[in-house]
Write an enzyme that holds these catalytic residues in place. Structure first.
Site, PDB file in Angstrom:
ATOM      1  N   ASP A 423       0.862  -1.179   0.000  1.00  0.00           N
ATOM      2  CA  ASP A 423       0.000   0.000   0.000  1.00  0.00           C
ATOM      3  C   ASP A 423       0.903   1.234   0.000  1.00  0.00           C
ATOM      4  OD1 ASP A 423      -1.730   2.099   0.590  1.00  0.00           O
ATOM      5  OD2 ASP A 423      -2.977   0.895   1.936  1.00  0.00           O
ATOM      6  N   HIS A 424       0.854   1.970  -1.107  1.00  0.00           N
ATOM      7  CA  HIS A 424       1.771   3.095  -1.276  1.00  0.00           C
ATOM      8  C   HIS A 424       1.431   4.276  -0.374  1.00  0.00           C
ATOM      9  CE1 HIS A 424       5.131   4.905  -3.023  1.00  0.00           C
ATOM     10  NE2 HIS A 424       4.784   4.956  -4.296  1.00  0.00           N
ATOM     11  N   ARG A 425       0.273   4.249   0.289  1.00  0.00           N
ATOM     12  CA  ARG A 425      -0.039   5.303   1.247  1.00  0.00           C
ATOM     13  C   ARG A 425       0.853   5.217   2.474  1.00  0.00           C
ATOM     14  NH1 ARG A 425      -6.235   4.175   2.361  1.00  0.00           N
ATOM     15  NH2 ARG A 425      -5.311   2.098   2.512  1.00  0.00           N
TER      16      ARG A 425
END
Length: 451
Positions: A423-425
């Site tokens: 998850d790039h967040r």
């Protein structure tokens, strides 16, 4: 009989809203599905329809109030008969409000002709423009109405939404509403138009009850068969649809398994005596726990509601298991406190329980990260989907002998493709590359975990 109308559930994660407009007064007669107040949430402004019918005794809200689901906003007296749109009212208090009958209404006169036949079913007058029931003390006859009238079968939608639909050339009755009580909003109309553009003007082009785009009629092109999803398949589809909303990135690398092959040849017999079979999956599970200790964000979850990150101190690793019923993910707990032998034995037991449909919900809950191995089937790489609320998943493909340049020459090496989705967040690309490098080096040289 006294009745209470409470604020309905407003949608996922919507806990409150601001009252923008109150559309009824004490003494009004309201019908089921009649809009009674307008509410603004952090997602949209909606008209909230009543789920009960009767005479309004008390209005407990006003413009500017904050309300939440379950809060009582109206009290009513039951009229003894349930009003329904499209009938007329007789014998009820004269509480018609002319403001409710818009300028587009086709009701020409509030007076009743003496020759008009009596209508027995009590119900409000219908606002022709909105198909919304309007309280009145008169009996409506066909001579009082001109033009088409939308009666009980009309769909609930605000005038602005109906106007929006007309401007787009959409028949409002063909649109499925996703608001409270099936109420139609502008987003529903837009989704319907998008589906029509995508699939063509077919009966299946509208949005389904859950908001998914309906499929076209495939039978136009040949024989088809529709089978209902199994519970496992349905839950998998729903969960992964939600999981894919997170911004995914996949990092790929390869590990030289020469060291693991030696390790397995040396200690495989010992593990078999304990009741398991030493596999690369068991070793990877152990390595992941060590990697998470170095990179704790890989055992976190995103709490967007509170703008926070939740970091888990435990090391429970989920393992995707392919079963005849679908994909199941049992969880091995406290991996950091277990030996590879213990993990191997537990993995074998949980995998068998998954295939036998004997896993409990608890045995599939609480994972901080998941590993999935498709090497037994084939492939060189893939993009696994993060199992939310986790933020990372490691995929393993089939290992193969490849030429590797070592000491000035190519030598054959068993190489294992690894695919890390995250998850790039939460996780930056550089940290993902470092995490995967740690896993690769630990598989190639297990002692590096101790450095």
């Amino acid at each position: 009989m006294a009745l209470e109308f409470k604020v309905p559930e407003l949608g996922e994660n919507v806990e409150k809203g601001d009252v923008v407009r109150v559309m009824v007064n004490a003494g009004d007669v309201i019908a089921v599905d009649q809009a009674v107040f307008e509410l603004e949430t952090d997602k949209a402004t909606i008209e909230v329809p009543s789920t009960i019918a009767g005479i309004v005794v008390e209005v407990r809200i006003k413009k500017g109030d904050k309300v939440k689901p379950g809060q009582v906003v109206l009290t009513l007296n039951d009229t003894g008969a349930v009003p329904s749109p499209g009938s007329s009212v007789q014998g009820l208090p004269a509480v018609a409000r002319s403001a409710e009958v818009g300028p587009e209404s086709k009701v020409q006169s509030p007076e009743v002709k003496e020759s008009a036949p009596e209508v027995k079913a009590p119900a409000p007058v219908v606002n022709i423009a909105t198909a919304r029931p309007v309280a009145a003390a008169v009996a409506v006859t066909p001579s009082m109405v001109t033009g088409p009238v939308e009666l009980a079968q009309s769909v609930p939608a605000a005038p602005s939404v109906r106007r929006f639909a007309r401007e787009l050339g959409v028949e409002i009755a063909q649109v499925a509403g996703t608001g409270p009580g099936g109420r139609i909003g502008q987003d529903d109309v837009s989704a319907y138009v998008k589906a029509q553009v995508t699939f063509g003007a077919t009966s299946g082009g509208s949005m389904g009850a859950r908001g998914y785009s309906a499929l076209p009629d495939f039978s136009k092109w040949g024989v088809v068969e529709s089978k209902p999803m199994s519970n496992i398949r349905r839950k998998t589809a729903e969960h992964l649809s939600q999981a894919w909303q997170a911004p995914h990135v996949t990092q790929n690398d390869k590990a030289d398994l020469s060291g693991f092959d030696t390790f397995r040849d040396t200690y495989g017999g010992r593990v078999e005596k304990a009741g398991g079979k030493l596999t690369i999956t068991a070793v990877v599970i152990k390595v992941l726990a060590a990697a998470i200790d170095r990179f704790p964000q890989f055992a976190s979850s995103v709490d967007m509601a509170n703008q926070a990150m939740v970091y888990k101190q435990y090391r429970h690793i989920g393992v995707a298991v392919d079963t005849p019923s679908g994909l199941l993910v049992p969880v091995i707990r406290e991996v950091n406190a277990k030996t590879v032998t213990q993990i191997t034995v537990e993995l074998a037991a949980l995998s068998q329980k998954a295939r036998d449909k004997k896993l409990s919900l608890d045995e599939m809950s609480g994972g901080v990260m998941t590993v999935t191995n498709l090497g037994g089937i084939g492939g060189t790489s893939f993009t696994p989907i993060v199992n939310q609320p986790e933020v990372a998943i490691l995929g393993m493909s089939r290992s193969s002998i490849e030429p590797v340049w070592l000491n000035g020459q190519f030598v054959p090496r068993p190489m294992l493709p690894l695919s890390l989705s995250y998850d790039h967040r939460v996780i930056d690309g550089a940290d993902a590359a470092r995490f995967l490098r740690f896993v690769v080096e630990a598989l190639e040289q297990p002692l590096t975990m101790l450095l």
